[in-house]
Design an enzyme around this catalytic site. Structure first.
Site, mmCIF file in Angstrom:
data_model
loop_
_atom_site.group_PDB
_atom_site.id
_atom_site.type_symbol
_atom_site.label_atom_id
_atom_site.label_comp_id
_atom_site.label_asym_id
_atom_site.label_seq_id
_atom_site.Cartn_x
_atom_site.Cartn_y
_atom_site.Cartn_z
ATOM 1 N N CYS A 249 -3.339 -1.475 2.355
ATOM 2 C CA CYS A 249 -2.490 -2.431 3.071
ATOM 3 C C CYS A 249 -1.199 -1.771 3.585
ATOM 4 O O CYS A 249 -1.277 -1.000 4.523
ATOM 5 C CB CYS A 249 -2.245 -3.671 2.226
ATOM 6 S SG CYS A 249 -2.053 -5.126 3.284
ATOM 7 N N HIS A 333 -7.771 -5.553 0.852
ATOM 8 C CA HIS A 333 -7.512 -5.326 -0.582
ATOM 9 C C HIS A 333 -8.804 -5.135 -1.372
ATOM 10 O O HIS A 333 -9.389 -6.113 -1.837
ATOM 11 C CB HIS A 333 -6.710 -6.494 -1.159
ATOM 12 C CG HIS A 333 -5.298 -6.508 -0.698
ATOM 13 N ND1 HIS A 333 -4.305 -5.792 -1.333
ATOM 14 C CD2 HIS A 333 -4.716 -7.102 0.357
ATOM 15 C CE1 HIS A 333 -3.166 -5.956 -0.689
ATOM 16 N NE2 HIS A 333 -3.383 -6.746 0.339
ATOM 17 N N GLU A 335 -9.089 -4.234 -4.279
ATOM 18 C CA GLU A 335 -8.881 -4.686 -5.671
ATOM 19 C C GLU A 335 -8.968 -6.202 -5.771
ATOM 20 O O GLU A 335 -8.927 -6.752 -6.878
ATOM 21 C CB GLU A 335 -7.535 -4.176 -6.189
ATOM 22 C CG GLU A 335 -6.315 -5.008 -5.823
ATOM 23 C CD GLU A 335 -5.881 -4.894 -4.350
ATOM 24 O OE1 GLU A 335 -6.530 -4.152 -3.587
ATOM 25 O OE2 GLU A 335 -4.907 -5.553 -3.967
HETATM 26 N N1 GLN Z 1 -0.179 -6.679 1.599
HETATM 27 C C1 GLN Z 1 0.536 -5.745 2.214
HETATM 28 O O1 GLN Z 1 0.653 -4.611 1.754
HETATM 29 C C2 GLN Z 1 1.274 -6.148 3.477
HETATM 30 C C3 GLN Z 1 1.772 -4.995 4.296
HETATM 31 C C4 GLN Z 1 2.864 -5.382 5.293
HETATM 32 N N2 GLN Z 1 4.014 -5.873 4.620
HETATM 33 C C5 GLN Z 1 2.321 -6.404 6.280
HETATM 34 O O2 GLN Z 1 2.708 -7.533 6.246
HETATM 35 O O3 GLN Z 1 1.515 -6.076 7.098
#
Ligand code: GLN
Length: 362
Positions: A249, A333, A335
């Site tokens: 992410c 994600h 996980e």
């Molecule tokens: N879940 C995250 O790592 C989000 C990554 C980043 N803050 C976004 O909004 O794209």
């Protein structure tokens, strides 16, 4: 409970509802999450820092809240971090009564204990349609006193949620990875520890170059990736080496920026447990858990990198991989927590690469 509060948007729309959780005012970026379950995990996911979360599932609270102080292997047993991270919560029907084997308290009581306001009895479908049409927007829950609008994407939120010192988990294991903590979800640490890896968790701006380790992992986290300049610079150095690198992410965005790609803000982001992604070059599709507002622009990836996964809803980049080195990152994600675990195998693939690297350099 039951006092009147308002959800107010920057464009002037005001929606009246009822208060649950803390009777207080709070401002942030209003985002919607279409997951059906997993509110405890989402509320404690540090990537939601500074955001007011609208849950579209019609009933929230009915399975209560587990013990947020219970620990297993030095991390919260049931939560994704040590506190509620959202600024406020918006739901349609709030179920004060709950029933679940591991629940010990009501959602409203837990929110109140951390001074987080909730509003219920509002049309979350209408709000979601509005956010889809106009894009994510600033808003506030207003109780007794008004507050100013607040744009979390202008703040260095990563510094607020990252650990302040180096923390080791499963110390002494054969394989050691450095985990850059930009606001890491606990289940990422669990996924490594369960695979018998030592995790060396370091602050977001820590110079880890002198540590002894076999692979580098960059975590999820809140806000605009472009603000994490020290992390991007450290990753740039790591990209010159041969150690395997994996990012999730925000970690995907930071590795991409370090490699020379750019990121942009999506209109309203991806926040759900049913985002379909395609493994590029194959017909394989995976259903993934996502929570992000920014994305990597893969129309001009730096030399040596290619798109790893693509989102089947809107065609955006869901990860990049290096053509010859063991470097890959994903926007979703693996996980889960909550959400499907279809892509958890990526942890195994990364650890295989780390083992190969370690054996080759023994
Ligand atoms: N879940 C995250 O790592 C989000 C990554 C980043 N803050 C976004 O909004 O794209």
């Amino acid at each position: 409970m039951d006092k009147t509060v308002k959800l107010v948007f920057q464009d002037g729309l005001e929606i009246e509802g009822k208060s649950f959780g803390a009777y207080t005012s709070a401002a942030g970026e209003v985002v919607f999450n279409t997951a059906l379950v997993g509110y405890n995990e989402s509320l404690t996911d540090p990537s939601y820092k500074g955001q007011i979360m609208v849950m579209t599932a019609p009933m929230i609270g009915n399975y209560g809240v587990p013990d947020d102080k219970a620990m297993i292997n030095e991390i919260e047993a049931w939560m994704e971090s040590n506190q509620i991270q959202v600024t406020g919560l918006v739901v349609s029907y709030y179920a004060d009564d709950y029933s679940h084997w591991n629940a010990i308290q009501k959602l409203g009581v837990w929110l109140e204990s951390q001074n987080i306001p909730g509003i219920y009895g509002v049309d979350t479908r209408m709000i979601t349609k509005k956010l889809r049409e106009q894009g994510s927007t600033l808003g506030k829950i207003v109780a007794d006193t008004d507050v100013a609008y607040y744009d979390p994407n202008e703040d260095n939120l990563v510094d607020q949620v990252s650990c302040k010192e180096v923390i080791r988990y499963n110390e002494g294991a054969d394989i050691k990875i450095v985990l850059i903590d930009c606001g890491v979800k606990n289940n990422i640490i669990r996924c490594f520890v369960n695979r018998d890896v030592e995790v060396i968790r370091v602050p977001w701006d820590y110079d880890y170059s002198t540590l002894e380790y076999d692979g580098l992992f960059i975590s999820n986290g809140p806000g605009d990736p472009a603000l994490c300049v020290p992390t991007i610079n450290n990753i740039k150095e790591s990209l010159k080496g041969d150690k395997p690198i994996f990012g999730i992410c925000l970690g995907n965005q930071l590795v991409s920026l370090a490699a020379g790609a750019s990121t942009f803000k999506l209109k309203y982001g991806h926040r759900s447990h049913n985002q379909p992604v395609q493994l590029v070059g194959t017909k394989r599709c995976f259903i993934t858990s996502q929570n992000h507002g920014f994305a990597v622009d893969d129309s001009k990836l730096p030399e040596g990198f290619k798109t790893f996964f693509t989102n089947l809803n809107d065609g955006t980049c869901e990860g990049i991989r290096h053509e010859s080195k063991p470097i890959f990152t994903v926007q979703f994600h693996p996980e889960a927590m909550g959400g499907p675990v279809d892509t958890e195998y990526l942890f195994d693939e990364f650890i295989e690469e780390v083992k190969k690297y370690k054996n080759a350099n023994a």
